[in-house]
Write an enzyme that holds these catalytic residues in place. Structure first.
Site, short mmCIF file in Angstrom:
data_model
loop_
_atom_site.label_atom_id
_atom_site.label_comp_id
_atom_site.label_asym_id
_atom_site.label_seq_id
_atom_site.Cartn_x
_atom_site.Cartn_y
_atom_site.Cartn_z
N GLU A 230 0.85 -1.19 0.00
CA GLU A 230 0.00 0.00 0.00
C GLU A 230 0.89 1.24 0.00
O GLU A 230 0.64 2.20 -0.71
CB GLU A 230 -0.93 -0.01 1.22
CG GLU A 230 -1.84 1.22 1.25
CD GLU A 230 -2.89 1.21 2.36
OE1 GLU A 230 -3.24 0.12 2.86
OE2 GLU A 230 -3.36 2.30 2.72
N ARG A 308 -7.20 3.30 13.33
CA ARG A 308 -8.11 2.17 13.17
C ARG A 308 -8.09 1.26 14.40
O ARG A 308 -9.08 0.61 14.73
CB ARG A 308 -7.83 1.38 11.88
CG ARG A 308 -9.00 0.46 11.50
CD ARG A 308 -8.78 -0.28 10.19
NE ARG A 308 -9.30 0.41 9.02
CZ ARG A 308 -10.58 0.40 8.62
NH1 ARG A 308 -11.48 -0.27 9.30
NH2 ARG A 308 -10.94 1.04 7.53
N GLU A 710 -10.71 -7.88 4.57
CA GLU A 710 -10.04 -7.89 5.87
C GLU A 710 -10.82 -8.52 7.02
O GLU A 710 -10.22 -9.18 7.87
CB GLU A 710 -9.67 -6.44 6.25
CG GLU A 710 -8.64 -5.85 5.33
CD GLU A 710 -8.47 -4.35 5.58
OE1 GLU A 710 -9.40 -3.59 5.28
OE2 GLU A 710 -7.42 -3.95 6.09
#
Ligand code: LUZ
Ligand code: MOS
Length: 756
Positions: A230, A308, A710
């Site tokens: 990423e 997160r 995920e």
């Protein structure tokens, strides 16, 4: 829709014909690049001598920060990461120079001849040590709901504890790599194994001091990303691009496995502490957690990952009083990065540990506390989002009845009564995972759809295919919307010239964001073709539809094919291309208040894991993992079940056997597949059963088919607690440890641990 469609790459993969970066046919005289990285985890560079290396026959040039035309900076969120170290190094594996040579053998020979001297500086490898020394990436963040202090004072039970979860190596089958070459007028094309082509383009433009339009990034597909590409595919691509800028020759750089393991960051290890308060009905009234994230030597995506962790710190439970704080701790490890779950799993492990501790002290089964606290409709998450269409209780109940939880528990108990050496354990793991990039501005995508005049279709999106079958899903959406056979549709490579300013393929959101854009583009084109067909037949537009390549009037099949209408549209000069943009509506988040509605929706599910432990050896087998998962309305069950199975096994690996080890000097010890073990066919659960939860799905998901990348990784956490449960059945005095991975060595220690 052809919901049983196979991954469109399966044929090419099987025959070895699919193109990855290293398969692209290179131009004549392509150079090979190789990074020279720091052997020292923290130090001042006193001297570097390149003279011997430069003299090796076949070395074109050795690049350092001095050759950078723009800025020596690749940090995405915070500009704290140089492409090549200047006078200080901050982790072992940090790139310092880039050797460009005729071939890899020559480059390696030259690399071994670079002489470097350091003045060593103190090395920090753990988050705790970093915190004690005040070494942070940025300011800590806290989410607060209600008033924990007040609430703890009124709780019947309060428990505290500490946890550790280790990092995890992505171990994508295809290592990092890129191939860059010069085009005319100083333009450069980069083929990269990246989840984020725009990220590569933008960072390259900055380092090379070129406008973004001079850099074209193209991605065919990846042999796996898992978050590791990423942000961290960027450095290698830019190194090659800098060399192209100077040499005006093609340069390829594919990292070998050792270099990749040593130089790239991994999932963040977390050291955390918790405090949980319950009332006498086992309702969790208050929860506090402090998360120490081992961020490594630079920010990379750490702040977003830390965020997160806070979002998922209460998993799928409703807790009215919450205070969670996360510190991104700066250490001398390679910058840790995105990894499937993105800090969520680390957060969820902590509250599961807190619940396990509470249950252990209270002498009850952990699942009683879990079940008593599942989030229900209109409850609020700690960040202010109200839970709607929640499936937490539904998925739990469905798992409980479909798999007969009581029966499983009785079997485990019976077995344990009859056996001394072997003990079984079980755990239930309910999950909730928020879908959307937590950074609201990233939630958008575009699709460029061309209908060619022969009726074939080409589609470009921002989606990067990395084995998750996103291209297959894009193709399904197009063929469904246009009413044509899948064979008519081609999914093009992901390319910054065709689809610009994209977010990376990440956050489980790629199919939703890009799929919605494809849907929009195809709907516009379909509308135009309907208009043309209606004119051809002199009927009202609402009567026309396209199905399986044919024109239908009402429900009657006509003799005309879809491509006949396309040909007519061409004659009428109707535009046969469309570029659609989709941005997730309704989401927002205010970081000054740490409140908002960051997620389009949540994915829920519940797993039941049973294990058998050999209490003499500390080894174990996973008997079964039974899952009820919220797919919404799956658009491709084969693909989605594959994602659940893969994520589950990856989560189990993280929780049980994948043990990253650095020594105190910051050197990676688990630097090969002989010292880093991932699950193989012998260590996966003997049974995996997956049932789709019956739901209406969510209109924010494309075709109501919920994101699946995920969330299921977190079912793996159940394995840790199933093993722990088995240990308790052998030695119920043992005071619980929350220190993953639960390798057989650690299991053995806990089996024979005395009362603390
Ligand atoms: N990447 C990102 C992610 O930039 N933001 C996110 O929220 C996210 N979530 C999961 C995986 N990657
Ligand atoms: Mo990711 S961790 O969705 O790249």
């Amino acid at each position: 829709m052809t919901k049983t469609m196979k991954n469109i790459d399966s044929f090419g993969h099987l025959r070895g014909e699919s193109l990855f970066v290293d398969d692209i046919i290179t131009k004549q005289n392509t150079y090979i690049g190789l990074a020279f990285d720091s052997p020292c985890a923290h130090g001042k560079i006193v001297n570097i001598d390149y003279t011997k290396a430069e003299k090796v026959e076949g070395v074109a040039k050795i690049f350092t920060y001095k050759d950078i035309v723009g800025v020596n900076q690749i940090g995405g969120i915070i500009p704290d990461e140089p492409l090549w170290a200047e006078d200080e190094v901050h982790f072992a594996g940090q790139p310092i120079a880039f050797i460009v040579a005729k071939n890899e053998i020559i480059a390696k020979k030259a690399r071994a001849l670079i002489h470097i001297e350091f003045k060593n500086l103190p090395v920090i490898t753990t988050a705790k040590e970093a915190k004690s020394k005040g070494s942070f990436i940025n300011e800590p963040r806290s989410f607060v709901l209600g008033d924990t202090n007040n609430s703890f004072a009124n709780c019947e039970y309060v428990f505290e504890g500490e946890t550790f979860t280790n990092g995890q190596e992505h171990l994508y089958l295809e290592t990092q790599g890129c191939y860059a070459y010069p085009m005319e007028n100083g333009n450069i094309k980069i083929i990269s194994s990246t989840q984020g082509p725009t990220q590569v383009q933008k960072a390259a433009a900055k380092v090379l001091d070129l406008p973004m339009h001079k850099i074209e990034v193209d991605v065919t597909r990846l042999g796996g990303g898992f978050g590791g590409k990423e942000d961290q595919a960027t450095a290698w691509a830019i190194m090659a691009a800098v060399a192209v800028q100077h040499l005006k020759k093609p340069v390829k750089y594919i990292l070998n496995r050792h270099d990749d393991l040593r130089m790239t960051g991994k999932r963040h290890p977390y050291q955390s502490s918790f405090k949980i308060g319950l009332d006498k009905d086992l309702k969790i009234k208050a929860f506090e957690a402090e998360f120490l994230q081992n961020s490594g030597a630079a920010a990379d995506l750490s702040p977003a990952i830390a965020e997160r962790t806070l979002f998922h710190a209460t998993n799928c439970y409703f807790v009215p009083n919450v205070k969670t704080t996360v510190y991104s701790c700066k250490t001398n490890l390679p910058p840790n990065t995105a990894f499937r779950g993105f800090g969520g799993p680390q957060g969820m492990f902590v509250i599961e540990s807190a619940i396990a501790k509470a249950a252990n002290v209270l002498g009850i089964n952990k699942r009683l506390i879990q079940k008593a606290n599942l989030i229900s409709e209109n409850d609020t998450f700690s960040y202010g989002q109200v839970a709607t269409k929640t499936e937490a209780i539904n998925s739990w109940n469905s798992a409980e009845t479909n798999f007969d939880l009581v029966h499983i528990e009785n079997e485990v108990n019976d077995f344990n009564k009859k056996n001394d050496r072997y003990k079984k354990g079980m755990a239930v793991m309910p999950i909730a995972f928020g879908i959307s990039f937590t950074n609201t501005p990233m939630n958008h995508a575009r699709a460029l759809v061309h209908i060619y005049q022969d009726g074939s279709v080409g589609i470009s999106t921002a989606a990067v295919e990395m084995g998750q079958s996103v291209n297959t899903k894009m193709l399904q959406i197009a063929s469904e919307t246009l009413g044509i056979d899948p064979e008519k549709v081609k999914i093009e490579t992901t390319n910054t010239t065709r689809v610009a300013n994209t977010s990376p393929s990440a956050a489980s959101s790629t199919a939703d964001l890009n799929g919605k854009a494809v849907l929009k583009a195809c709907q516009s084109l379909d509308k135009r073709l309907v208009t043309v067909a209606a004119k051809m037949y002199h009927v009202n537009e609402y009567k026309i539809s396209f199905r399986s390549n044919f024109v239908f009037i009402d429900d009657e099949k006509t003799k005309h094919l879809w491509q006949d209408v396309v040909a007519q549209a061409m004659l009428e000069r109707v535009a046969l291309s469309e570029n659609a943009h989709y941005a997730t509506p309704k989401i927002h988040f205010d970081k000054t208040k740490e409140k908002g509605h960051p997620f389009a929706y949540h994915v829920y599910g519940t797993s039941i894991t049973t294990v058998t432990l050999d209490c003499l050896q500390g080894t174990y087998e996973i008997d079964a993992v039974k899952i009820v998962h919220d797919f919404g309305k799956s658009m491709n069950m084969g693909v989605d079940v594959g994602q659940v199975e893969g994520a589950l096994v990856q989560g189990i690996g993280w929780m049980t056997m994948e043990e990253i080890a650095y020594d105190e000097t910051g050197k990676l010890l688990s630097d090969a597949l002989s010292t880093y073990k991932i699950p193989d066919i012998f260590s996966v659960p003997k049974t995996v059963e997956i049932i789709a939860l019956e739901t209406k799905g969510d209109e924010m998901a494309v075709y109501r088919s919920k994101a699946v990348g995920e969330p299921p990784l977190m079912y793996g956490i159940g394995t840790y607690f199933a093993i722990q449960n088995a240990i308790q059945c052998f030695n119920n005095k043992s005071n619980l440890t929350f220190h993953s991975p639960y390798t057989p060595e650690k299991v053995l220690m806990d089996l024979y641990k005395k009362e603390a």
